[in-house]
Design an enzyme around this catalytic site. Structure first.
Site, PDB file in Angstrom:
ATOM      1  N   ASP A  31      49.548  80.198  47.160  1.00 14.69           N
ATOM      2  CA  ASP A  31      51.642  80.654  48.446  1.00 14.69           C
ATOM      3  C   ASP A  31      50.711  80.525  49.162  1.00 14.69           C
ATOM      4  O   ASP A  31      51.028  80.688  50.419  1.00 14.69           O
ATOM      5  CB  ASP A  31      52.060  82.503  47.832  1.00 14.69           C
ATOM      6  CG  ASP A  31      52.217  81.564  46.315  1.00 14.69           C
ATOM      7  OD1 ASP A  31      53.146  80.644  45.881  1.00 14.69           O
ATOM      8  OD2 ASP A  31      53.305  82.804  45.659  1.00 14.69           O
ATOM      9  N   LYS A  35      40.281  43.175  60.429  1.00 15.34           N
ATOM     10  CA  LYS A  35      41.376  42.540  60.251  1.00 15.34           C
ATOM     11  C   LYS A  35      42.032  43.168  59.154  1.00 15.34           C
ATOM     12  O   LYS A  35      41.426  42.152  58.179  1.00 15.34           O
ATOM     13  CB  LYS A  35      41.332  41.132  60.890  1.00 15.34           C
ATOM     14  CG  LYS A  35      42.782  40.402  60.237  1.00 15.34           C
ATOM     15  CD  LYS A  35      42.680  39.003  60.496  1.00 15.34           C
ATOM     16  CE  LYS A  35      43.317  38.209  60.408  1.00 15.34           C
ATOM     17  NZ  LYS A  35      43.675  37.729  58.810  1.00 15.34           N
ATOM     18  N   CYS A  63      32.007  30.912  19.684  1.00 22.78           N
ATOM     19  CA  CYS A  63      32.142  31.988  20.969  1.00 22.78           C
ATOM     20  C   CYS A  63      30.202  32.531  21.000  1.00 22.78           C
ATOM     21  O   CYS A  63      29.520  33.200  19.963  1.00 22.78           O
ATOM     22  CB  CYS A  63      32.763  33.057  20.209  1.00 22.78           C
ATOM     23  SG  CYS A  63      32.348  35.129  20.635  1.00 22.78           S
TER      24      CYS A  63
END
Length: 624
Positions: free
Chosen positions: A7, A75, A357
């Site tokens: 707080d 840029k 694979c």
């Protein structure tokens, strides 16, 4: 942090906001809220947003400057946004669109990470800037997308999609930042005819402005070099520099062509190109089955770093370049960052596409995906397709091996270093290869090896959880292990009926457990894994089950334990259960801040559930 401390800081922040007249979108004092739109409305810009004329030559910048001063800035490579403020409040945000008509994205701009919702200036302010997403955020978001084909190609692509969402809750999660680069209008403010003063004033109003330096023809080359040296450290994407006259009136007097304003110029980096020899095409499988070709070439120096590989993306690009081993190729870094093949000088042609694979040796096939031909593994059990299961295996509640992120696992699996769980404990076989990988080195490997060694000593429940059996979490694994007295062989022989009789297990979990170990492959993997591990002997009757049938929720920080996870483990070892939210079934909420106004405390008070401190909980354990 206590409520009192929070707080105090909150009040200090609120006071500063009132004093300065600036409130940011991520401030705790504002609650933007989320909103879902059916569509983004269109709006025509008051004046066209033109592109910039471009050059890659420093001499052209010197010619443009002449005797004038100018501002040189990044840029940025994102999405250009026009912001309008009225009476100190963000009134409108519109994208560049096609330069004539843009989309209204005010709803989304309110949740940009750093945009001011309120500023001190009370007149009408119109400015332009770039919405961008940094590389770290880009990588984080992409890492959460399982489908490789669905991953974003670059930060600009991600930013464009994030800024133009219909649901701004999605935008908020993407951490979009806004960098102001041009002031269009601010009634009643004297900028002394200086663009530099405009940028400084925008900064004073709370905007994060793009980095800029004042230059002349004499020092522009040196400043361009300074900018180029920062690119590797930048988190934000950039595709060049922008040069604009500091003298506002002079720049406006030059007018514009049909395409470009005459007061500014874009400088694009001249790509540094090197010639080298293609030595290999490495085929890298992913979790979707897609096998990406990667060009491996003799190392060359590009933009200050050594480069030896570049993604070729798919078979169609390979065929367009007619890539063959031994070809002389030219390579460069796109935007001085991403290695690419510029052209193939000898074009010997694509000779071989793998029929198997490289990870699982399963058959491959070429598929037409959109406008490109790509190679895929057809084996559903390919390890490369199960990166998530390996990620679970090394996660904190499982084997807890730091240094094996999903990206690293994917890389190790694609190279064949890891085929099953037990292989993780034999990465020393590939020590040299791992140390030579991008992002790795001797120190990284040593740290990983130490973490793997540490993980060899673990508990049986963690191992069961690490296997990734459907519906079996760590708590269920602990119950099952305890029932079978921590005997792996007894667990392998368990029937569905036996498991179903265990309190808290049930039919779904029992079925998943039995089905998993009905596979001989899974049994072998489990036994192989156990051979790698040291599991201290445990006994079923370790502690009196004083919390049997008692449900706890834990919130806030703890002082007597390393973390809340340790509290949870103690409760479960004593027969209790820990859940994440307070419900009517909760018996106790553990929170050291008993009087806090947290949502869990509030809910517990509404339901009449006792809120106890850590000390009170430990007293319960002691008395039990």
């Amino acid at each position: 942090m206590s409520n009192r401390e929070y707080d105090k800081l909150y009040d200090e922040l609120e006071g500063l906001e009132k004093e300065l007249g600036i409130t940011f979108a991520n401030s705790p004092t504002v609650n933007v809220g989320y909103e879902v739109l059916s569509e983004l409305p269109k709006e025509r810009h008051e004046s066209p947003m033109l592109s910039l004329d471009k050059t890659k030559e420093i001499d052209e910048l010197k010619r443009f400057l002449g005797e004038e001063k100018a501002l040189l800035s990044w840029k940025l490579d994102g999405l250009t946004i026009v912001l309008t403020y009225r009476e100190g409040q963000l009134f409108k945000a519109v994208t560049r669109g096609n330069g004539e008509v843009g989309e209204v994205i005010t709803n989304n701009a309110r949740v940009f990470k750093n945009i001011p919702l309120k500023i001190a200036y009370q007149g009408e302010l119109i400015l332009r800037g770039e919405a961008v997403i940094g590389y770290r955020e880009f990588e984080r978001i992409n890492s959460e997308i399982e489908d490789v084909d669905a991953k974003y190609k670059n930060p600009r692509n991600l930013c464009s999609g994030s800024v133009r969402q219909l649901n701004n809750e999605i935008t908020a999660k993407r951490n979009v930042r806004f960098y102001a680069f041009s002031l269009v209008q601010a009634e009643g403010v004297d900028f002394r005819n200086s663009r530099r003063r405009q940028m400084e004033w925008l900064f004073e109003q709370g905007f994060e402005v793009v980095e800029f330096h004042e230059v002349t023809a004499k020092n522009v080359e040196a400043e361009v070099i300074k900018f180029s040296e920062k690119i590797a450290q930048n988190d934000f994407p950039s595709d060049g520099l922008v040069l604009i006259y500091d003298d506002i009136a002079y720049g406006q007097s030059l007018g514009r062509t049909s395409k470009f304003p005459r007061d500014s110029y874009a400088f694009k980096w001249a790509d540094e190109v090197r010639e080298t020899t293609l030595t290999e095409i490495e085929w890298s499988p992913s979790r979707t089955g897609l096998i990406n070709p990667v060009a491996i070439f003799e190392p060359v120096e590009l933009e200050g770093t050594t480069v030896s590989r570049a993604s070729v993306h798919n078979i169609s690009i390979m065929e367009e370049l007619e890539l063959g081993i031994g070809d002389r190729i030219e390579v460069y870094k796109a935007n001085m960052i991403i290695p690419q093949i510029a052209r193939n000088l000898t074009r010997s042609g694509v000779k071989e596409v793998p029929k198997r694979c490289p990870v699982c040796r399963g058959e491959t096939e070429i598929r037409q995906v959109a406008n490109a031909r790509a190679l895929y593994c057809t084996n559903p059990e390919c390890q490369a397709k199960h990166v998530k299961s390996f990620a679970l295996f090394v996660s904190r509640d499982a084997l807890n091996i730091e240094g094996l992120s999903e990206a690293t696992l994917e890389k190790f699996i694609s190279k064949g270093y890891i085929r099953e769980f037990a292989d993780i404990f034999h990465l020393d076989r590939y020590r040299e290869e791992i140390q030579s990988l991008e992002g790795f080195g001797e120190k990284s490997y040593r740290n990983l090896a130490a973490n793997v060694k540490k993980a060899r000593t673990t508990t049986l429940p963690r191992v069961i959880y690490a296997l990734g059996i459907a519906n079996i979490g760590l708590a269920n694994a602990k119950v099952i292990c305890k029932e079978f007295r921590y005997d792996p062989e007894a667990m392998l022989r368990a029937t569905q009926e036996e498991l179903n009789e265990i309190p808290g297990v049930g039919g779904v979990i029992a079925s998943a457990f039995v089905d998993y170990f009905a596979s001989e492959k899974h049994v072998k993997q489990f036994r192989d894994l156990l051979n790698e591990l040291v599991i201290p002997k445990e006994t079923a009757a370790e502690a009196k089950q004083i919390f049997a049938g008692v449900n706890f929720v834990i919130t806030g920080s703890v002082t007597h334990f390393a973390n809340r996870g340790e509290v949870k483990e103690l409760i479960e070892s004593l027969g209790g259960k820990v859940t994440g939210s307070v419900t009517s079934k909760t018996n106790y909420l553990i929170n050291n801040d008993v009087t806090s106004a947290s949502s869990k405390n509030k809910k517990a008070n509404e339901l009449g559930i006792p809120i106890i401190s850590e000390e009170s909980f430990l007293e319960m354990v002691k008395e039990g």
